[in-house]
Design a protein around this motif. Sequence first.
Motif, short mmCIF file in Angstrom:
data_model
loop_
_atom_site.label_atom_id
_atom_site.label_comp_id
_atom_site.label_asym_id
_atom_site.label_seq_id
_atom_site.Cartn_x
_atom_site.Cartn_y
_atom_site.Cartn_z
N ASP A 27 31.82 49.72 43.37
CA ASP A 27 31.58 50.27 44.70
C ASP A 27 30.10 50.03 45.01
O ASP A 27 29.37 49.52 44.17
CB ASP A 27 31.89 51.76 44.75
N LEU A 28 29.69 50.39 46.20
CA LEU A 28 28.30 50.23 46.59
C LEU A 28 27.75 51.58 47.01
O LEU A 28 28.34 52.27 47.85
CB LEU A 28 28.20 49.23 47.76
N ASN A 29 26.64 51.97 46.43
CA ASN A 29 25.97 53.20 46.82
C ASN A 29 25.19 52.87 48.10
O ASN A 29 24.20 52.16 48.06
CB ASN A 29 25.02 53.67 45.72
N GLU A 30 25.66 53.37 49.21
CA GLU A 30 25.07 53.05 50.52
C GLU A 30 23.64 53.55 50.64
O GLU A 30 22.83 52.95 51.33
CB GLU A 30 25.93 53.62 51.64
N GLU A 31 23.31 54.65 49.97
CA GLU A 31 21.97 55.22 50.08
C GLU A 31 20.90 54.31 49.46
O GLU A 31 19.81 54.18 50.00
CB GLU A 31 21.92 56.59 49.43
N ILE A 32 21.24 53.73 48.31
CA ILE A 32 20.26 52.88 47.63
C ILE A 32 20.60 51.40 47.71
O ILE A 32 19.80 50.55 47.32
CB ILE A 32 20.06 53.31 46.16
N GLY A 33 21.78 51.07 48.23
CA GLY A 33 22.18 49.68 48.39
C GLY A 33 22.39 48.95 47.08
O GLY A 33 22.09 47.77 46.98
N LYS A 34 22.92 49.66 46.09
CA LYS A 34 23.12 49.08 44.76
C LYS A 34 24.56 49.31 44.30
O LYS A 34 25.25 50.20 44.76
CB LYS A 34 22.18 49.71 43.73
N VAL A 35 24.97 48.49 43.35
CA VAL A 35 26.30 48.58 42.78
C VAL A 35 26.50 49.89 42.02
O VAL A 35 25.56 50.43 41.44
CB VAL A 35 26.58 47.38 41.84
N VAL A 36 27.72 50.38 42.08
CA VAL A 36 28.16 51.51 41.27
C VAL A 36 29.36 51.02 40.47
O VAL A 36 30.31 50.46 41.05
CB VAL A 36 28.59 52.72 42.15
N VAL A 37 29.31 51.18 39.17
CA VAL A 37 30.44 50.80 38.33
C VAL A 37 31.38 52.00 38.24
O VAL A 37 31.02 53.03 37.69
CB VAL A 37 29.97 50.36 36.92
N LEU A 38 32.56 51.85 38.82
CA LEU A 38 33.54 52.94 38.83
C LEU A 38 34.32 53.00 37.53
O LEU A 38 34.77 54.06 37.13
CB LEU A 38 34.52 52.75 40.00
N GLU A 39 34.51 51.85 36.91
CA GLU A 39 35.31 51.76 35.70
C GLU A 39 34.54 50.91 34.69
O GLU A 39 34.64 49.68 34.68
CB GLU A 39 36.66 51.12 36.01
N ALA A 40 33.75 51.57 33.85
CA ALA A 40 32.90 50.86 32.89
C ALA A 40 33.71 50.14 31.81
O ALA A 40 33.23 49.17 31.22
CB ALA A 40 31.92 51.82 32.24
N HIS A 41 34.93 50.60 31.58
CA HIS A 41 35.79 49.99 30.56
C HIS A 41 37.09 49.56 31.23
O HIS A 41 38.10 50.28 31.17
CB HIS A 41 36.06 50.97 29.42
N PRO A 42 37.09 48.41 31.91
CA PRO A 42 38.28 47.96 32.62
C PRO A 42 39.45 47.68 31.66
O PRO A 42 39.24 47.35 30.50
CB PRO A 42 37.83 46.69 33.34
N THR A 43 40.62 47.81 32.19
CA THR A 43 41.83 47.54 31.41
C THR A 43 42.01 46.03 31.25
O THR A 43 41.44 45.24 32.01
CB THR A 43 43.07 48.11 32.12
N PRO A 44 42.82 45.63 30.28
CA PRO A 44 43.10 44.20 30.13
C PRO A 44 43.66 43.57 31.41
O PRO A 44 43.38 42.41 31.71
CB PRO A 44 44.11 44.15 28.98
N ASP A 45 44.43 44.35 32.18
CA ASP A 45 44.98 43.83 33.44
C ASP A 45 43.89 43.56 34.48
O ASP A 45 44.09 42.76 35.39
CB ASP A 45 45.98 44.82 34.03
N GLN A 46 42.75 44.23 34.36
CA GLN A 46 41.65 44.05 35.31
C GLN A 46 40.68 42.95 34.90
O GLN A 46 39.79 42.60 35.66
CB GLN A 46 40.87 45.36 35.46
N ARG A 47 40.85 42.41 33.72
CA ARG A 47 39.88 41.47 33.17
C ARG A 47 39.60 40.28 34.11
O ARG A 47 38.45 39.94 34.35
CB ARG A 47 40.32 40.96 31.81
N ALA A 48 40.63 39.67 34.64
CA ALA A 48 40.45 38.49 35.49
C ALA A 48 39.63 38.80 36.73
O ALA A 48 38.73 38.03 37.09
CB ALA A 48 41.79 37.88 35.87
N VAL A 49 39.91 39.93 37.39
CA VAL A 49 39.16 40.25 38.61
C VAL A 49 37.73 40.66 38.29
O VAL A 49 36.82 40.38 39.07
CB VAL A 49 39.87 41.31 39.48
N VAL A 50 37.53 41.32 37.15
CA VAL A 50 36.17 41.70 36.76
C VAL A 50 35.36 40.44 36.40
O VAL A 50 34.20 40.32 36.81
CB VAL A 50 36.19 42.71 35.59
N GLU A 51 35.97 39.52 35.70
CA GLU A 51 35.28 38.25 35.40
C GLU A 51 34.93 37.52 36.69
O GLU A 51 33.83 36.96 36.82
CB GLU A 51 36.14 37.37 34.51
N ALA A 52 35.83 37.53 37.66
CA ALA A 52 35.55 36.90 38.96
C ALA A 52 34.39 37.61 39.66
O ALA A 52 33.54 36.95 40.27
CB ALA A 52 36.80 36.92 39.84
#
Length: 67
Positions: A27-52
């Motif tokens: 996500d994006l923290n609108e106040e500081i304009g920086k990335v927020v990691v919502l899921e620090a340990h993604p599931t194996p199913d999320q691996r491809a989109v996280v790599e992208a």
Amino acid sequence: MSLTVAADLDACQGYACCLMEAPAVFDLNEEIGKVVVLEAHPTPDQRAVVEAAVRACPAKALALVTE
């Protein structure tokens, strides 16, 4: 083997490319304009989109660490 998403907030420029690639993980923290990691340990199913998302970051502010 688990994956961990690392974000370098000093390098992040708030382009939100990661959010477009993997909205369940980033996500994006609108106040500081920086990335927020919502899921620090993604599931194996999320691996491809996280790599992208890591590849899509023009500031190279994201990394995937295999533990």
